[in-house]
Design a protein around this motif. Structure first.
Motif, PDB file in Angstrom:
ATOM      1  N   LYS A  19       0.837  -1.198   0.000  1.00 46.57           N
ATOM      2  CA  LYS A  19       0.000   0.000   0.000  1.00 46.57           C
ATOM      3  C   LYS A  19       0.874   1.252   0.000  1.00 46.57           C
ATOM      4  N   THR A  20       1.936   1.236   0.794  1.00 47.05           N
ATOM      5  CA  THR A  20       2.845   2.380   0.866  1.00 47.05           C
ATOM      6  C   THR A  20       3.521   2.652  -0.483  1.00 47.05           C
ATOM      7  N   LEU A  21       3.894   1.605  -1.207  1.00 47.93           N
ATOM      8  CA  LEU A  21       4.482   1.808  -2.548  1.00 47.93           C
ATOM      9  C   LEU A  21       3.490   2.543  -3.445  1.00 47.93           C
ATOM     10  N   GLY A  22       2.228   2.151  -3.378  1.00 48.46           N
ATOM     11  CA  GLY A  22       1.205   2.856  -4.149  1.00 48.46           C
ATOM     12  C   GLY A  22       1.026   4.280  -3.674  1.00 48.46           C
ATOM     13  N   ASP A  23       0.938   4.479  -2.356  1.00 42.40           N
ATOM     14  CA  ASP A  23       0.776   5.825  -1.794  1.00 42.40           C
ATOM     15  C   ASP A  23       1.900   6.753  -2.250  1.00 42.40           C
ATOM     16  N   LYS A  24       3.136   6.249  -2.203  1.00 43.54           N
ATOM     17  CA  LYS A  24       4.283   7.075  -2.588  1.00 43.54           C
ATOM     18  C   LYS A  24       4.294   7.357  -4.088  1.00 43.54           C
ATOM     19  N   THR A  25       3.733   6.459  -4.855  1.00 38.44           N
ATOM     20  CA  THR A  25       3.590   6.713  -6.291  1.00 38.44           C
ATOM     21  C   THR A  25       2.549   7.804  -6.515  1.00 38.44           C
ATOM     22  N   PHE A  26       1.405   7.675  -5.866  1.00 39.09           N
ATOM     23  CA  PHE A  26       0.321   8.640  -6.039  1.00 39.09           C
ATOM     24  C   PHE A  26       0.752  10.051  -5.667  1.00 39.09           C
ATOM     25  N   THR A  42      -4.260  -1.042 -22.719  1.00 40.37           N
ATOM     26  CA  THR A  42      -3.658  -1.201 -21.399  1.00 40.37           C
ATOM     27  C   THR A  42      -4.486  -0.456 -20.346  1.00 40.37           C
ATOM     28  N   ASN A  43      -4.224  -0.757 -19.101  1.00 40.78           N
ATOM     29  CA  ASN A  43      -4.953  -0.123 -18.006  1.00 40.78           C
ATOM     30  C   ASN A  43      -4.223   1.099 -17.486  1.00 40.78           C
ATOM     31  N   SER A  44      -4.997   2.090 -17.128  1.00 48.33           N
ATOM     32  CA  SER A  44      -4.453   3.261 -16.430  1.00 48.33           C
ATOM     33  C   SER A  44      -4.366   2.920 -14.942  1.00 48.33           C
ATOM     34  N   ILE A  45      -3.699   3.781 -14.196  1.00 42.47           N
ATOM     35  CA  ILE A  45      -3.657   3.612 -12.744  1.00 42.47           C
ATOM     36  C   ILE A  45      -5.076   3.652 -12.181  1.00 42.47           C
ATOM     37  N   ALA A  46      -5.917   4.538 -12.689  1.00 39.80           N
ATOM     38  CA  ALA A  46      -7.303   4.629 -12.201  1.00 39.80           C
ATOM     39  C   ALA A  46      -8.035   3.304 -12.382  1.00 39.80           C
ATOM     40  N   ILE A  47      -7.849   2.664 -13.509  1.00 34.97           N
ATOM     41  CA  ILE A  47      -8.527   1.390 -13.764  1.00 34.97           C
ATOM     42  C   ILE A  47      -7.965   0.292 -12.867  1.00 34.97           C
ATOM     43  N   ILE A  48      -6.666   0.271 -12.677  1.00 39.89           N
ATOM     44  CA  ILE A  48      -6.074  -0.732 -11.779  1.00 39.89           C
ATOM     45  C   ILE A  48      -6.612  -0.548 -10.365  1.00 39.89           C
ATOM     46  N   ALA A 134      -0.414 -11.890  -3.272  1.00 35.56           N
ATOM     47  CA  ALA A 134       0.254 -11.982  -4.578  1.00 35.56           C
ATOM     48  C   ALA A 134      -0.480 -11.148  -5.626  1.00 35.56           C
ATOM     49  N   HIS A 135      -1.792 -11.197  -5.608  1.00 40.05           N
ATOM     50  CA  HIS A 135      -2.592 -10.433  -6.573  1.00 40.05           C
ATOM     51  C   HIS A 135      -2.364  -8.931  -6.410  1.00 40.05           C
ATOM     52  N   TYR A 136      -2.422  -8.450  -5.181  1.00 41.53           N
ATOM     53  CA  TYR A 136      -2.257  -7.018  -4.941  1.00 41.53           C
ATOM     54  C   TYR A 136      -0.834  -6.557  -5.230  1.00 41.53           C
ATOM     55  N   ALA A 137       0.150  -7.384  -4.899  1.00 43.69           N
ATOM     56  CA  ALA A 137       1.538  -7.025  -5.201  1.00 43.69           C
ATOM     57  C   ALA A 137       1.734  -6.866  -6.702  1.00 43.69           C
ATOM     58  N   ASN A 138       1.139  -7.745  -7.476  1.00 45.62           N
ATOM     59  CA  ASN A 138       1.222  -7.648  -8.935  1.00 45.62           C
ATOM     60  C   ASN A 138       0.683  -6.307  -9.423  1.00 45.62           C
ATOM     61  N   HIS A 139      -0.492  -5.938  -8.958  1.00 49.83           N
ATOM     62  CA  HIS A 139      -1.105  -4.692  -9.427  1.00 49.83           C
ATOM     63  C   HIS A 139      -0.402  -3.451  -8.894  1.00 49.83           C
ATOM     64  N   VAL A 140       0.085  -3.500  -7.670  1.00 48.32           N
ATOM     65  CA  VAL A 140       0.851  -2.358  -7.153  1.00 48.32           C
ATOM     66  C   VAL A 140       2.132  -2.198  -7.979  1.00 48.32           C
ATOM     67  N   GLY A 141       2.761  -3.297  -8.359  1.00 44.49           N
ATOM     68  CA  GLY A 141       3.930  -3.224  -9.238  1.00 44.49           C
ATOM     69  C   GLY A 141       3.594  -2.550 -10.558  1.00 44.49           C
ATOM     70  N   GLN A 142       2.418  -2.837 -11.103  1.00 41.60           N
ATOM     71  CA  GLN A 142       1.981  -2.169 -12.329  1.00 41.60           C
ATOM     72  C   GLN A 142       1.817  -0.671 -12.104  1.00 41.60           C
ATOM     73  N   ILE A 143       1.211  -0.316 -10.981  1.00 36.70           N
ATOM     74  CA  ILE A 143       1.012   1.104 -10.661  1.00 36.70           C
ATOM     75  C   ILE A 143       2.355   1.820 -10.571  1.00 36.70           C
ATOM     76  N   VAL A 144       3.303   1.225  -9.874  1.00 36.96           N
ATOM     77  CA  VAL A 144       4.630   1.838  -9.738  1.00 36.96           C
ATOM     78  C   VAL A 144       5.297   1.960 -11.104  1.00 36.96           C
ATOM     79  N   PHE A 145       5.209   0.925 -11.920  1.00 34.84           N
ATOM     80  CA  PHE A 145       5.831   0.969 -13.245  1.00 34.84           C
ATOM     81  C   PHE A 145       5.197   2.056 -14.113  1.00 34.84           C
ATOM     82  N   ILE A 146       3.893   2.181 -14.079  1.00 40.41           N
ATOM     83  CA  ILE A 146       3.231   3.242 -14.845  1.00 40.41           C
ATOM     84  C   ILE A 146       3.690   4.602 -14.331  1.00 40.41           C
TER      85      ILE A 146
END
Length: 182
Positions: A19-26, A42-48, A134-146
């Protein structure tokens, strides 16, 4: 502590870390950045975030009593944006995480060995938690990469920055990783 408490403490720590990785990205993004897509397929951060919110609310609402795939969930709608600004996206993000952390607080030694359902399949609580971690880590990784793609050279890594491992290790161990004894 017992093994159940240790396990729960560990997974709560890991969920918080993601969650913190996402927060720091946002924190680094402007409102328009939440809707940026590399390609129309592809998905935007909003869609993820919308998908994470839907998944978290479905999986963790009454998770000990009801199937984790709720009848009210419309997974396909999660991939169609209906947010209009950064605040709405972050509100959905917080709502999902709040649901997860509230549910995790209800787990204890008296219910830990319960069998719960996800999509009408039996899961131990441990298996269900691991699946979602595992599911949430995958999507947070996508958010950080975007976020890195959007910010480019202005990106500030929410974890150990490239080229900064020795500095990080020096802070943690008092010396660089190259000088540590094995």
């Amino acid at each position: 502590m017992n093994n159940i408490e240790d396990y729960l403490k560990s997974v709560i720590f890991e969920f918080n870390r993601y969650k913190t990785l996402g927060d720091k990205t946002f924190e680094q993004l402007d409102s328009k950045d939440f809707f940026w897509q590399y390609h129309h397929t592809t998905n935007s951060i909003a869609i993820i975030v919308k998908h994470l919110n839907g998944n978290m609310l479905s999986r963790w609402t009454n998770f000990l009593l009801e199937d984790g795939e709720k009848k009210w969930r419309n997974r396909e709608q999660e991939f169609q944006n209906n947010y209009f600004n950064k605040e709405e996206v972050i509100s959905a993000w917080e709502e999902g995480w709040h649901c997860l952390f509230t549910a995790l607080k209800t787990i204890n030694s008296s219910n830990f060995n319960s069998i719960i359902k996800i999509r009408n399949e039996d899961h131990t609580i441990c298996a269900a938690i691991n699946r979602q971690l595992a599911h949430y880590a995958n999507h947070v990784g996508q958010i950080v990469f975007i976020g890195t793609m959007i910010k480019g050279s202005k990106w500030v890594s929410p974890s150990i920055a490239k080229g900064k491992s020795a500095e990080f290790n020096n802070e943690k161990f008092g010396k660089s990783s190259d000088s540590r004894e094995n």
